[in-house]
Design a protein around this motif. Structure first.
Motif, PDB file in Angstrom:
ATOM      1  N   ARG A   1       2.427  25.318   8.344  1.00 32.22           N
ATOM      2  CA  ARG A   1       2.592  25.763   9.720  1.00 32.22           C
ATOM      3  C   ARG A   1       3.555  24.858  10.476  1.00 32.22           C
ATOM      4  O   ARG A   1       3.556  23.653  10.287  1.00 32.22           O
TER       5      ARG A   1
ATOM      6  N   GLN B   1       6.182  29.441   9.890  1.00 32.38           N
ATOM      7  CA  GLN B   1       5.739  28.849   8.637  1.00 32.38           C
ATOM      8  C   GLN B   1       6.971  28.470   7.820  1.00 32.38           C
ATOM      9  O   GLN B   1       7.977  29.180   7.844  1.00 32.38           O
TER      10      GLN B   1
ATOM     11  N   GLU C   1       4.564  18.753  11.779  1.00 33.22           N
ATOM     12  CA  GLU C   1       4.477  20.158  12.185  1.00 33.22           C
ATOM     13  C   GLU C   1       5.533  20.510  13.229  1.00 33.22           C
ATOM     14  O   GLU C   1       5.812  21.690  13.461  1.00 33.22           O
TER      15      GLU C   1
ATOM     16  N   PRO D   1       2.841  27.750   2.078  1.00 27.96           N
ATOM     17  CA  PRO D   1       3.539  27.544   3.364  1.00 27.96           C
ATOM     18  C   PRO D   1       2.859  26.515   4.251  1.00 27.96           C
ATOM     19  O   PRO D   1       1.651  26.287   4.170  1.00 27.96           O
TER      20      PRO D   1
END
Length: 847
Positions: A198, A184, A217, A196
């Motif tokens: 991911r 995170q 991500e 946060p």
């Protein structure tokens, strides 16, 4: 359940759609990765050797994300010597020293301390955004090179380096996460989102020789911090190429650019400066003729000059420009040209693309309508055959995902163009047999088939029904050839059917459109879709009236010509080509609109360049589009445009209020500094008093007004923003407030002189009135909307009371304590000035 698509490098959810941020529902920030820098390194975990590091450092330079500034003491000294107030103090102190008035010389020399201190503080504030950015950068990095771990300065990193980022550490550059679990990151610096985000490793290397768009991500960004887990990151972008570096570079360099309004301010300063110098010369001559002597004449002229010098205007404006760049970057809008900070808040019309801006840019296949005798699979197979396998076109990728092309050798592809509206693929299926597959706009495809007129009308009617529900509809056709000349077959196709796709509207776009339209900002949607599809999407979003007015691109030129000079009477342009888009922008600008245009491709470059504010898409935009645009959207979202306009309007409002304050206060300062000596009275202001006033004006104008909170910046704005800074009515109101202040200050001074010419008492009354007026103007214009506003309104008055009422201090400043009634009159005058300034703001000082 999740997997990673090895063709795109994109995380895929259970149902095959790109994953979204589970908290916000929005796609994570995507970035383009330069694959040529990472070639051969995807499975290389030993790291680059010393030779490779040297070669890459020579090619890409050091990882200097935020450029180091020169010594802060040198910077302060450089900015200090450019301040005319410093030379004024030095010159007048030297004059009193030469005359033997050592007390006055010491007082003026001591006044250098707060002036230099204020210069140092303001210098630090003007560089606050860059310094703040540097504070969030990793100073060291743990890198694997030649199979060994090393701790090195982060500036020594190069693209291709393999870096280990532990929990709690900042990412040292922009890179792709290769391994790590339960990751995170805190990306609030770049996105403004406090919670946060991911992060996941990229399981397969992206395909392609140059660059690929990869979901956020999989990225570790410079300036963001890893909160949990340990990540191994392959560095892709360093230095100013990182997103963090680009924000820092723009924040620090924008102030050097010259904008139209800045040029106008410079011209105003030149005019005021010449006028002030002439007035100073006249005043010096008159004072000498009146018998006050050379020293008095010189002092009165120099004091008037420094009071009249309008150096605050360009300084405040440059400060606000740099502040605007930083604040817009926080709204996910990277400013590439400073002029946009002026223009973005005055935008009156937004010409926006549909796909990817109003919608998610994510096609879903909803309907397959086969012709008689064909199956759903037949239509999909022909659609896939007419698609290119090596492409990033989302429609082609979706068709190829749903079906396999016909077996055979592709002999030729005749690509889709704006004038053809179709794509044709010729495939050899046997030694003397070819199969031709075509897909494209239904009207174009149907015109090349062997259907009867009645059958074509029936299929067009079905197309319109699908388009009316917001679907993008394409038609598919095919034919067989026993011989082929190499040219594109243009007749005798067998119609195969229709494919209907949907592109979901982005969350929040409807609210953003409503907010913009309520603020008087016109929104025109421009799309290559069918008019029925465009109308359905516009209606869903809320563009225009209950039934959006749609015009076809082919009719646009004729419409603009026939209605030249009239209002543009439509909300949507369908089947629009780049040249038509540019013509629309030019027509809107001719009608007085200040136009913002969005675009993502090379073909959008003319419209982006021709607009007042060109907005390129950061995620899916081409380099050509980004280079000509003045703003790059990091998230390709229409909502971001509306937020940026609101931020720009608030910033411009605050700037105008700051200028209104400067004008309202400078008018009585200069007028009284000139008129009182001209009328034969003793000098009102001595050099130390000008220093005192300047110590109030500078921080108030630069620091108080920029910090004002937003109060529905869009909702209160007029539809068309004037390009002039103040209207004649606004100038009149500013002049009235200034005139009231002049009357109060001069009246207080002349009345308190009395018959005995008690100059210290009269001067104290005038200074109390002037400083109270400053606090009253600040309170009225800021509405005490922030803590600095309260401090700037109250503290100067308190300081004036202390300085004037404490007799030893007052004596040094050639003042004397005031009576209760004097302060009551000064405060009453401040109340009158505050009421006038508040009326000026309410009625016209805001855009």
């Amino acid at each position: 359940m999740r997997r990673v698509d090895c063709h795109s490098g994109q995380a895929i959810g259970f149902f095959g759609h790109p994953l979204r941020n589970l908290r916000t529902g929005k796609h994570d920030l995507q970035r383009k990765a330069p694959l040529e820098r990472l070639e051969g390194l995807w499975t290389e975990f030993e790291g680059i050797d010393d030779t490779g590091v040297s070669a890459r450092r020579a090619k890409y330079g050091p990882n200097t994300i935020v450029a180091e500034t020169s010594s802060s003491w040198l910077e302060i000294a450089r900015s200090t010597v450019q301040d005319p107030m410093i030379w004024f103090l030095v010159g007048t102190a030297a004059l009193f020293l030469w005359l033997g008035d050592y007390t006055e010389a010491v007082v003026l020399a001591a006044a250098l301390i707060p002036i230099v201190g204020m210069d140092a503080y303001l210098h630090r504030r003007t560089q606050a955004s860059t310094e703040g950015l540097r504070a969030r950068l990793a100073s060291h990095a743990r890198v694997i090179r030649g199979g060994q771990e090393h701790d090195i300065p982060s500036t020594a990193l190069v693209p291709g380096d393999l870096v280990i980022v532990p929990a709690g550490a900042y990412f040292p550059a922009d890179g792709l996460i290769l391994s790590g679990s339960a990751l995170q990151a805190d990306e609030s610096t770049l996105t403004g989102e406090a919670l946060p985000v991911r992060k996941n490793p990229i399981a397969c290397p992206p395909a392609g020789p140059w660059e690929a768009t990869i979901d956020g991500e999989h990225w570790g960004m410079a300036g963001t911090r890893l909160l949990t887990g340990e990540a191994r990151v392959r560095i892709a972008l360093t230095g100013s190429e990182t997103l963090y570096g680009e924000i820092a570079r723009l924040s620090s360099t924008t102030r050097a650019e010259r904008t139209p309004l800045q040029e106008a301010i410079a011209q105003l300063v030149r005019i005021l400066l010449v006028a002030a110098l002439l007035l100073c010369a006249i005043l010096a001559v008159i004072r000498y003729v009146q018998g006050y002597g050379v020293v008095d004449a010189l002092l009165s002229a120099v004091t008037l000059a420094i009071a009249a010098l309008p150096e605050e205007f360009p300084v405040v404006f440059s400060f606000f420009l740099g502040l605007g760049v930083y604040r817009l970057a926080k709204q996910q809008a990277l400013v590439r040209r400073a002029v946009v900070v002026e223009n973005i808040g005055r935008v009156s019309c937004i010409c926006t693309d549909k796909t990817g801006t109003l919608t998610e840019g994510r096609l879903l296949l909803d309907h397959v309508v086969p012709a008689a005798g064909l199956s759903r699979e037949d239509v999909l197979t022909l659609g896939a055959t007419a698609s290119r396998t090596e492409t990033e076109d989302p429609l082609d990728l979706l068709l190829l995902k749903n079906a396999r092309p016909l077996a055979g050798q592709v002999e030729a592809v005749f690509p889709f163009t704006e004038d053809r509206l179709r794509e044709v693929s010729v495939m050899r299926v046997a030694d003397s047999a070819w199969r031709v597959a075509m897909k494209g706009a239904p009207e174009s495809v149907l015109s090349m088939t062997g259907l009867s007129e009645r059958e074509r009308e029936a299929w067009l009617h079905r197309t319109q029904d699908l388009a009316a529900t917001g679907h993008k509809v394409i038609a598919v056709a095919a034919r067989s050839l026993q011989s082929w000349s190499g040219a594109e077959p243009e007749t005798s196709y067998d119609f195969a059917g229709l494919l209907a796709f949907s592109d979901p509207v982005r969350p929040g776009v409807a609210d953003a459109v409503k907010e913009a339209q309520q603020a008087g900002i016109r929104v025109i949607m421009i799309t290559g879709d069918h008019s029925r599809t465009a109308a359905a999407i516009a209606k869903e979003i809320g563009i225009g009236a209950a039934e959006p007015r749609v015009i076809d691109g082919a009719q646009l030129a004729e419409h603009l010509q026939l209605h030249k000079g009239a209002e543009v009477g439509f909300d949507v342009v369908a089947r629009c080509t780049p040249s038509q888009k540019l013509a629309l922008v030019e027509a809107l600008r001719e009608k007085g609109e200040l136009v913002a245009v969005t675009g993502d491709g090379v073909n959008d470059a003319p419209a982006l360049r021709g607009a007042d504010v060109g907005i390129a898409m950061g995620e899916r935009g081409t380099r050509s589009a980004r280079e000509v645009a003045s703003i790059v959207l990091l998230d390709d979202n229409f909502t971001t445009i509306v937020r940026a306009i609101a931020e720009g309007r608030q910033l411009f409002t605050n700037l105008r209020l700051s200028f209104a304050y400067l004008l309202m206060l400078h008018a009585p300062l200069v007028a009284t500094a000139a008129l009182i000596p001209l009328l034969g009275y003793p000098l009102l202001y001595l050099p130390i008093h000008i220093v005192w006033i300047e110590l109030i004006i500078h921080p108030t104008a630069m620091l108080v007004f920029q910090n004002l909170p937003s109060r529905d910046a869009l909702a209160r704005s007029n539809r068309r923003q004037r390009l002039r800074f103040f209207s004649p009515a606004e100038w009149a109101k500013i002049g009235i407030v200034g005139a009231i202040a002049i009357a109060i200050i001069m009246g207080g001074y002349v009345y308190n002189l009395g018959t005995e010419f008690d100059v210290p008492h009269a001067r104290s009354m005038a200074m109390a009135a002037l400083i109270t007026a400053s606090g009253a103007m600040t309170a009225a214009l800021t509405r005490l909307g922030s803590r600095p506003a309260v401090i700037a309104s109250v503290l100067p008055v308190i300081s004036a009371f202390v300085i004037i009422q404490i007799e030893p201090i007052a004596a040094v400043l050639h003042l004397s304590p005031l009576h209760f009634i004097d302060w009551a009159i000064a405060l009453l005058g401040g109340g009158i000035i505050s009421a006038g300034a508040a009326f000026s703001r309410r009625e016209g000082a805001e855009p």
